[in-house]
Scaffold this active site. Sequence first.
Site, PDB file in Angstrom:
ATOM      1  N   SER A 153      11.865 -25.985  40.989  1.00  0.00           N
ATOM      2  CA  SER A 153      11.267 -26.938  40.058  1.00  0.00           C
ATOM      3  C   SER A 153       9.809 -26.518  39.865  1.00  0.00           C
ATOM      4  O   SER A 153       9.525 -25.341  39.664  1.00  0.00           O
ATOM      5  CB  SER A 153      11.401 -28.361  40.622  1.00  0.00           C
ATOM      6  OG  SER A 153      10.776 -29.306  39.793  1.00  0.00           O
ATOM      7  N   TYR A 167       8.143 -29.471  29.132  1.00  0.00           N
ATOM      8  CA  TYR A 167       8.446 -28.743  30.369  1.00  0.00           C
ATOM      9  C   TYR A 167       8.756 -29.683  31.540  1.00  0.00           C
ATOM     10  O   TYR A 167       9.776 -29.551  32.214  1.00  0.00           O
ATOM     11  CB  TYR A 167       7.255 -27.852  30.699  1.00  0.00           C
ATOM     12  CG  TYR A 167       7.355 -27.041  31.965  1.00  0.00           C
ATOM     13  CD1 TYR A 167       8.244 -25.973  32.059  1.00  0.00           C
ATOM     14  CD2 TYR A 167       6.533 -27.310  33.061  1.00  0.00           C
ATOM     15  CE1 TYR A 167       8.323 -25.203  33.211  1.00  0.00           C
ATOM     16  CE2 TYR A 167       6.596 -26.548  34.219  1.00  0.00           C
ATOM     17  CZ  TYR A 167       7.493 -25.496  34.289  1.00  0.00           C
ATOM     18  OH  TYR A 167       7.563 -24.741  35.431  1.00  0.00           O
ATOM     19  N   LYS A 171      12.021 -30.126  34.625  1.00  0.00           N
ATOM     20  CA  LYS A 171      11.813 -29.879  36.046  1.00  0.00           C
ATOM     21  C   LYS A 171      12.069 -31.143  36.876  1.00  0.00           C
ATOM     22  O   LYS A 171      12.501 -31.065  38.024  1.00  0.00           O
ATOM     23  CB  LYS A 171      10.398 -29.338  36.287  1.00  0.00           C
ATOM     24  CG  LYS A 171      10.177 -27.946  35.680  1.00  0.00           C
ATOM     25  CD  LYS A 171      11.115 -26.916  36.300  1.00  0.00           C
ATOM     26  CE  LYS A 171      10.755 -25.489  35.961  1.00  0.00           C
ATOM     27  NZ  LYS A 171      11.621 -24.514  36.644  1.00  0.00           N
TER      28      LYS A 171
END
Length: 313
Positions: A153, A167, A171
Site C-alpha cells: 500500500s 491514488y 491504496k
Amino acid sequence: SPLISPKSLKLPGAHVVVTGGSSGIGKCIAIECYKQGAFITLIARDENKLLQTKKEIEKYSVNDKQVVLCISVDVSKDYEQVENVLKQAQEKLGPVDMLVNCAGTSVTGKFEDIEVNSFERLMAVNYLGSVYPSRAVIATMKERRMGRIVFVSSQAGQLGLFGYTAYSPTKFALRGLAEALQMEVKPYNVYVTVAYPPDTDTPGFAEESKTKPLETKLISETSSVCQAEQVARVIVKDAIQGNFNSSVGSDGYMLSILTSGMSPVTSITEGLQQVVCMGIFRIIGLFYLGSFDSIVRRCMMQREKSESADKTE
C-alpha cells in the site's frame, strides 16, 4: 488464539513471485529475497526492463540452483491471463510460497483536474492488479497450509492527502482486502502483510514529482524520502515473520498505530503498544493535520493574490 505468532517462512529454496518487479521497491524486494536463497518469478509489463532486471538480480545468487523467471503480463487487465502465467510459473518453480503485490502507479493533481479515466485506471492497476494474482495463488496456499501474501500500500493508504484523490482510495482499498482475506486464511496458516512505505526514491516517485501540486510537495517535505533497498528489507522481514502490518521509520510507526483500528495483531506486545501510544500519537497527529491545513490555506491565498494582481495589470 488471535495472538499465536506465526512461524517464520524460510526463504532458501522458496518460490517468491513479485509483481511490478522490474523497478523500484518491487525490484529491491526481489533482490532481497534472492540474496536469501529464494527462487524468483518477476512479473511486469515491459519485457526489456524485465530482462535487464533479471540480469541484475542474478548477480546476487547464493547457489547455482537459483532461478529468476520473467513473465511479461499486465496484472490488471485479464484475470484468466494472470491465472495462466502463474500456473506456468508454478509448473517451473513449484508452488508459490510468497506473493508480493508491488505493481502500482500514481497520478497526482487536484480532484477536478484529474482526468476521470485516471480514477478507473488507478483502481484497476493498484487494486485489481493485486486482487488477480492473489486470487490465482490462494487456493494452493490454503491446500499446502502455508504461504505469505504481501500488499504494498502506501502511507497515502493510511491518510488521505491533498493531491491524492485518485491514488489514496486505491491504496486504502488494499487494507480492506487484506483484513478480510487475513481472517479467511489465518486458520490455514497463510499470513497477509500490508506494507505502508513512505515516499521512496524510485523511478515512479521521480515521475510523480514532475506533476505534483505545490501543496502536495510542501506536505511531502515534512517527512524524508527513503531508499528503496531499506524499504524492501523491512517489507521482506515483516512478511517472513507473518506480521500483518509493515511500516518504515518513526513516522510510519506512528501512522500504523494511529490507524490500527480493527486490524489483526501478531503479538501481545504489538497490541499493548497500540493501546498505550494511541492517545499521545493522536495529539501529535492533530498538530500535523493543522500544519497541513495551513499549508493548503497559504497556497490558496498566494494563488488568489497573484491572480488578482494579474487581473489588475
